[in-house]
Motif scaffolding. Sequence first.
Motif, PDB file in Angstrom:
ATOM      1  N   GLU A 182       0.602  -1.140  -0.083  1.00  0.00           N
ATOM      2  CA  GLU A 182       0.122   0.102  -0.245  1.00  0.00           C
ATOM      3  C   GLU A 182       0.765   1.214   0.157  1.00  0.00           C
ATOM      4  O   GLU A 182       1.820   1.279   0.745  1.00  0.00           O
ATOM      5  CB  GLU A 182      -0.680   0.114   1.096  1.00  0.00           C
TER       6      GLU A 182
ATOM      7  N   GLU B 287      -0.021   6.775   5.360  1.00  0.00           N
ATOM      8  CA  GLU B 287      -0.039   5.298   4.878  1.00  0.00           C
ATOM      9  C   GLU B 287       1.144   4.420   5.349  1.00  0.00           C
ATOM     10  O   GLU B 287       1.002   3.488   5.548  1.00  0.00           O
ATOM     11  CB  GLU B 287      -0.117   5.574   3.425  1.00  0.00           C
TER      12      GLU B 287
ATOM     13  N   HIS C 223       0.075   0.841   6.680  1.00  0.00           N
ATOM     14  CA  HIS C 223      -1.473   0.237   6.527  1.00  0.00           C
ATOM     15  C   HIS C 223      -0.833  -1.150   5.767  1.00  0.00           C
ATOM     16  O   HIS C 223      -1.919  -1.949   6.027  1.00  0.00           O
ATOM     17  CB  HIS C 223      -1.825   1.163   5.290  1.00  0.00           C
TER      18      HIS C 223
ATOM     19  N   HIS D 150      -9.196   3.423   7.729  1.00  0.00           N
ATOM     20  CA  HIS D 150      -9.392   3.900   6.510  1.00  0.00           C
ATOM     21  C   HIS D 150     -10.771   4.805   6.516  1.00  0.00           C
ATOM     22  O   HIS D 150     -10.899   5.917   5.704  1.00  0.00           O
ATOM     23  CB  HIS D 150      -9.537   2.947   5.527  1.00  0.00           C
TER      24      HIS D 150
HETATM   25 FE   LIG Z   1      -4.240   3.289   3.668  1.00  0.00          FE
END
Ligand SMILES: [Fe+2]
Length: 328
Positions: free
Chosen positions: A146, A172, A182, A268
Amino acid sequence: MTVTGPGVVAPPLPTARGPISQWIIDHCTRRVGPPFPSRRDVDPYGEDLHLALYLCYELHYRGLADVPEAMEWDLDLLGIRLELESLFLEQLHRDVAGGDDLDAELDGLLTETVGERSVSQHLATEGSLEQFREYVVHRSAYHLKEADPQLLVVSRLDGSAKAGLAAVEFDEYGSGRAEDMHSELYAAMMRELGLTAAYGDHLDRVSGTVLAEVNLMSLCGFRRELRGAAVGQFAVIELTSSPGSARLVKAARRLGCGPATEHFYAEHVEADAVHEQIIRRDVIAPLVGTEPELAAGLVFGIQASQHLGGRFADEVLGAWSTGRSSLR
Ligand SMILES: [Fe+2]
Ligand SMILES: [Fe+2]
């Protein structure tokens, strides 16, 4: 900072899905196999082409087990990759409307029912735990790396667009905490669901339609001329993720998946509500303010991403509606 995880481990080579991916695997491992197949009759959305492209990009990300690292810049491979990318891009351009009305596209993202939504809708209301696990396996092709494709774009921006995108990427990547990346949250969810979570573990089972979505991110990330499309694609993720993730939190609760699963999607819901604002106000607005010619690229990135997302939803929901697994 505590380092968790085993460090970078190159994923194993998958099984070929046709003559193109077979050629790539043979070439990478220096095996002499059949010559590269004819370009005619190649399906631009097919399993074979997209596994081949995915492997080409993997050489830039983490490499592939038993493939020399120098293969990343092998000229034959780069030439083939450009050809495959052209076939894919040309088909996408034929399949989307194009244009440069960026505001209309962005507004549409907030109101339209995109394909991804109906998969999350299905899982939130009636999908089985097995279907939820299938979905997680498909999406691992992106979530275990990600934010990596989008990071490539940061160096091509400047000013507040660069700072804004870097701010989103920082989140992230766990804001400095490895365990909060993430990709790590995703791996924890996979383990909770009884799935192995090493990078590349499920590549043989993931649909080529998913690989096409991830390939478009990589393609736009690696090609500077497609930086507008890369930002457009990222906008689709960030602008549609919050409501989709809320439905997946609901699905995780309904199916009793566990805390790590709820946490990935709940994170998220919250983070992407903020990211949505940053992407629109701090990244896209200054970017098209200084480079207005990128608007058409942004629109293409948004439309192409939605188009591929719709194909994925059709494929997965189609399999489930007839009682089949959506995995290979
Ligand atoms: Fe994310
Ligand atoms: Fe995000």
